[in-house]
Scaffold this active site. Structure first.
Site, PDB file in Angstrom:
ATOM      1  N   LYS A 225      -2.620  -7.180   2.570  1.00 40.32           N
ATOM      2  CA  LYS A 225      -3.161  -7.814   1.367  1.00 40.32           C
ATOM      3  C   LYS A 225      -3.385  -9.309   1.549  1.00 40.32           C
ATOM      4  CE  LYS A 225      -2.077  -4.299  -1.995  1.00 40.32           C
ATOM      5  NZ  LYS A 225      -1.386  -3.891  -3.229  1.00 40.32           N
ATOM      6  N   ARG A 265       3.972   1.399   1.381  1.00 40.58           N
ATOM      7  CA  ARG A 265       2.632   1.979   1.573  1.00 40.58           C
ATOM      8  C   ARG A 265       1.858   1.100   2.555  1.00 40.58           C
ATOM      9  NH1 ARG A 265      -2.530   1.275  -0.575  1.00 40.58           N
ATOM     10  NH2 ARG A 265      -3.716   3.187  -1.011  1.00 40.58           N
TER      11      ARG A 265
END
Length: 317
Positions: A225, A265
């Site tokens: 991210k 994840r």
């Protein structure tokens, strides 16, 4: 929260004695991370199996990009992308999560063999989602969400990001429970990168204990991210591309595992699979050390109680 090695267990899923690894299969042409590499059904199934081979405990299949600015696909297209991949992986015995905000996609994916519904909106995007999941008995991931990100990041203003995310997640969990989903089937996710900037994401990672205090297993989804790109770049430099953030992702995975996360994840599985196993080994060593310390203290106390004093009872009379 039913305990499993201190990090919680999700009823309806396998049990792991460590932080689980959720591998990501994006069946999309416009993912921020892997740019359509697994858009073809055959390639997506093959990739999911490769993730399992590399150490993924479950595979999260999604057919709609949730990156900032992404345009939603229609229902028919999402079903076309997701269901054949779920069916193909289920046929190989893979534990599957479906990443969707649509109740219809969730329902068909569960029927095709998925075991978990991972809804980044926590059931807010589609009013039918909670009843569908409740009726199925499947576990459900409730992520912190403040709305669709079309047009960029929205509502990313916080006076106290940890307190506000915890409060908003708590309210959403209460709504999910009221809708009929069992408490032991609820997972919470702080929604890193969703309506949050890099500082918000880092502060949330520093306070995972506050999220665990909600009483439900915790999923941490930090993989590749933007905030990791910002950390790696440093002031005044351009962030590295998403696929060059895997080492940083593995570092977050180790930290999350150590903090007590139920699962992480990730897009690149092998490094994170190693990271969570190391974290578990350290956790085990710490527990053994405490047990040895407790045993030694007990032995010392027993010896002290059983050793005769300098004065016998008769001599005190």
């Amino acid at each position: 929260m039913s305990k499993q090695s201190g990090r919680g267990r999700v009823v309806g899923l396998p049990e792991w004695d460590r932080c689980a690894v959720m591998g990501v299969v994006n069946v999309t042409p416009d993912s921020f991370s892997d740019g359509g590499r697994w858009f073809d059904t055959t390639a997506a199934v093959k990739h999911g199996l490769a993730l399992v081979e590399e150490g993924a405990d479950l595979v999260d299949v999604g057919g709609e990009s949730t990156r900032p600015g992404a345009t939603r696909v229609d229902e028919a297209e999402e079903l076309k992308r997701v269901i054949p991949v779920v069916r193909g992986l289920a046929a190989e015995g893979v534990t599957i999560s479906v990443d969707t905000m649509r109740a219809s996609v969730a329902a068909q994916a569960l029927a095709a063999g998925a075991c978990l519904v991972n809804d980044v909106s926590g059931g807010l995007a589609d009013p039918a989602m909670i009843p569908v999941v409740a009726d199925s008995g499947a576990p459900f991931v409730v992520m912190h969400w403040r709305g669709f990100l079309e047009g960029g990041n929205v509502k990313g203003v916080y006076a106290d990001v940890v307190a506000e995310v915890v409060d908003e997640l708590h309210a959403r969990v209460e709504a999910v429970l009221a809708g009929g989903i069992a408490p032991d089937r609820v997972v919470v996710d702080p929604g890193l990168g969703f309506s949050k900037d890099a500082e918000h994401d880092l502060v949330l990672l520093a306070h995972l204990d506050r999220l665990l205090a909600l009483g439900h297993p915790l999923l941490v989804a930090a993989s590749r991210k933007r905030f990791l790109g910002r950390v790696l770049a440093g002031p005044g430099s351009a962030p590295p591309p998403a696929r060059e953030r895997d080492a940083a992702t593995a570092a977050v995975s180790a930290l999350a595992a150590q903090a007590g996360a139920w699962a992480v994840r990730v897009h690149e599985v092998r490094a994170t699979a190693d990271a969570v196993r190391v974290a578990r080994a350290v956790e085990g060593a710490r527990a053994s050390d405490r047990a040895r310390g407790a045993t030694h203290a007990s032995e010392v106390l027993t010896a002290a109680v059983s050793t005769p004093g300098t004065h016998s009872p008769e001599g005190d009379q």
